[in-house]
Design an enzyme around this catalytic site. Structure first.
Site, mmCIF file in Angstrom:
data_model
loop_
_atom_site.group_PDB
_atom_site.id
_atom_site.type_symbol
_atom_site.label_atom_id
_atom_site.label_comp_id
_atom_site.label_asym_id
_atom_site.label_seq_id
_atom_site.Cartn_x
_atom_site.Cartn_y
_atom_site.Cartn_z
ATOM 1 C CD GLU A 1 72.386 -85.462 -15.245
ATOM 2 O OE1 GLU A 1 73.641 -85.451 -15.186
ATOM 3 O OE2 GLU A 1 71.764 -86.037 -16.150
ATOM 4 C CG HIS A 2 74.429 -80.760 -17.016
ATOM 5 N ND1 HIS A 2 75.692 -80.545 -17.528
ATOM 6 C CD2 HIS A 2 74.045 -81.968 -17.503
ATOM 7 C CE1 HIS A 2 76.045 -81.563 -18.296
ATOM 8 N NE2 HIS A 2 75.058 -82.442 -18.305
#
Length: 424
Positions: free
Chosen positions: A51-52
């Site tokens: 996600e990052h």
């Protein structure tokens, strides 16, 4: 009448819209059936790290451009990872939906996962993990989940461990993305001033490089329960007491929601009134239902001092015992009103409506009309609340505690105190 529409493309990608023509904005995003319970013991935390990483640059945009393109039109973009899904979403003015969707699609399909960026972001995520460990009323929930579901993906922290994140290679992220970021496991959802047919055209053009991922597989949850405690030099002891509960599809889902609200869902709730207002034993106490596709947890959080914990826990147990035997029509009516107002108030937020639509499609396979939800809440009576209370609190408890233990009872003593409950 709701104007929600859903279109499924040939590749399995679902596109859903909830139009609100009276606003000037729209929220749009993609929800992916890929969360921490799809991970293994060796790649725990990969969903969140990924996600990052998708914000760190694509073939067309570097990390700065991703942020600047959205903020240049006054919008904002964000993401979050849970145990059962990952979401990337933006809120923009109605004329910028195409831009937002293009940026999000670019991120989830064409992220470079650059090695240098990965090295930096691993450090960032490790700092996030350390920050959570230093925040007692944050980490206690992870410890509670891990104790309820030990040695299982659903019991592990969404963040993963610092050790695993530090060693996680680019190949692990690439493989996970190829296996999980497929069209059949994605929902594009939008709410606000958006035209459905245009949204379908935009999504079909933007999401044109999605892999064909396999049917999602996850390990069936096995509740075990028990006790975890860590002595730490803090001003308060933070504790969560919980029990095995029900899944989303359980017919008693709405009764459980009413039960949680009347027991610990607001200032008028039983626990707040009895524990804080009458006794002054805590500043914060509340209940929370954690519901998943195949299981659930019912938890009670409280923070108190070493000199009051010995009084607090038995008092909580007494309230649990009482709610399995005595529930009044007035408090059920009040809890129903709280739940319904929360749902209806959320309809004023395009972001909330967008998230709700995506989650309903993911969990139930269809949008759930508000009228249907309200009718099911209204159908919950005192008897239904008592029955689900007996079912939940008649199960084996889980206790997680962090801080100065004082006279905190052991989990077996709590189980004994609740042993007269006959599970429904």
């Amino acid at each position: 009448m709701s104007q929600i529409r859903v279109t499924t493309l040939d590749n399995g990608l679902r596109i859903a819209s909830d139009p609100i023509t009276t606003v000037e904005t729209a929220s749009v995003g993609v929800w992916i059936e890929a969360g921490s319970r799809y991970e293994t013991s060796s790649n725990s935390g990969v969903s969140h790290l990924l996600e990052h990483m998708v914000f760190k640059g694509t073939r067309r945009r570097d990390a700065r451009a991703i942020a600047e393109e959205i903020e240049a039109v006054g919008g904002h973009i964000n993401a979050h990872t849970s145990r059962e899904y990952t979401a990337f979403y933006a809120k923009v003015l109605k004329d910028d939906v195409g831009l937002a969707l293009d940026v999000i699609a670019d991120m989830v399909q064409h992220s470079l996962l650059d090695a240098a960026e990965l090295s930096r972001e691993r450090t960032v995520v490790i700092q996030e993990i350390m920050q959570a460990h230093d925040t007692p009323d944050d980490i206690i929930f992870d410890r509670f989940q891990a104790t309820a579901f030990p040695d299982q993906p659903i019991g592990r922290s969404v963040l993963g461990s610092a050790e695993l994140i530090d060693d996680m290679s680019r190949d692990v992220l690439v493989r996970y993305m190829l296996e999980n970021y497929g069209a059949g496991r994605m929902i594009v959802a939008a709410a606000g001033n958006v035209d459905h047919d245009r949204l379908v055209d935009l999504a079909q053009a933007a999401f044109d490089h999605l892999p064909h991922s396999a049917t999602p597989m996850w390990e069936k949850a096995q509740y075990r329960g028990g006790e975890w405690r860590e002595e730490r030099d803090l001003e308060q002891i933070h504790l969560v007491l919980g029990f095995p509960s029900i899944a989303y599809h359980d017919p008693k889902f709405y009764a459980m929601s009413v039960l949680s609200t009347l027991l610990g869902g607001g200032m008028s709730s039983r626990l707040f009134q009895e524990v804080r207002e009458k006794r002054g034993l805590v500043y914060s106490i509340y209940t929370f239902p954690a519901t998943y596709s195949d299981t659930g947890l019912f938890g009670i959080y409280a923070g108190t001092g070493t000199d009051t914990v010995g009084e607090l826990v038995p008092l909580i147990c007494d309230e649990l015992l009482d709610v399995t035997r005595h529930v009044g029509d007035t408090e059920v009516s009040r809890a129903r009103a709280q739940l319904k107002s929360g749902i209806l108030m959320s309809l004023e937020s395009t972001s909330a409506r967008c998230e709700q639509l995506a989650r309903q499609l993911m969990v139930f396979g269809r949008p759930i009309p508000v009228s249907e939800t309200v009718a099911k809440i209204d159908a919950v009576d005192a008897s239904a609340a008592r029955d689900v209370a007996a079912q939940v609190f008649g199960g084996p408890p889980t206790l997680a505690a962090l801080g100065p233990m004082g006279t905190l009872p052991v989990c077996d003593a709590i189980a004994d105190r609740l042993s007269s409950i006959v599970a429904a």
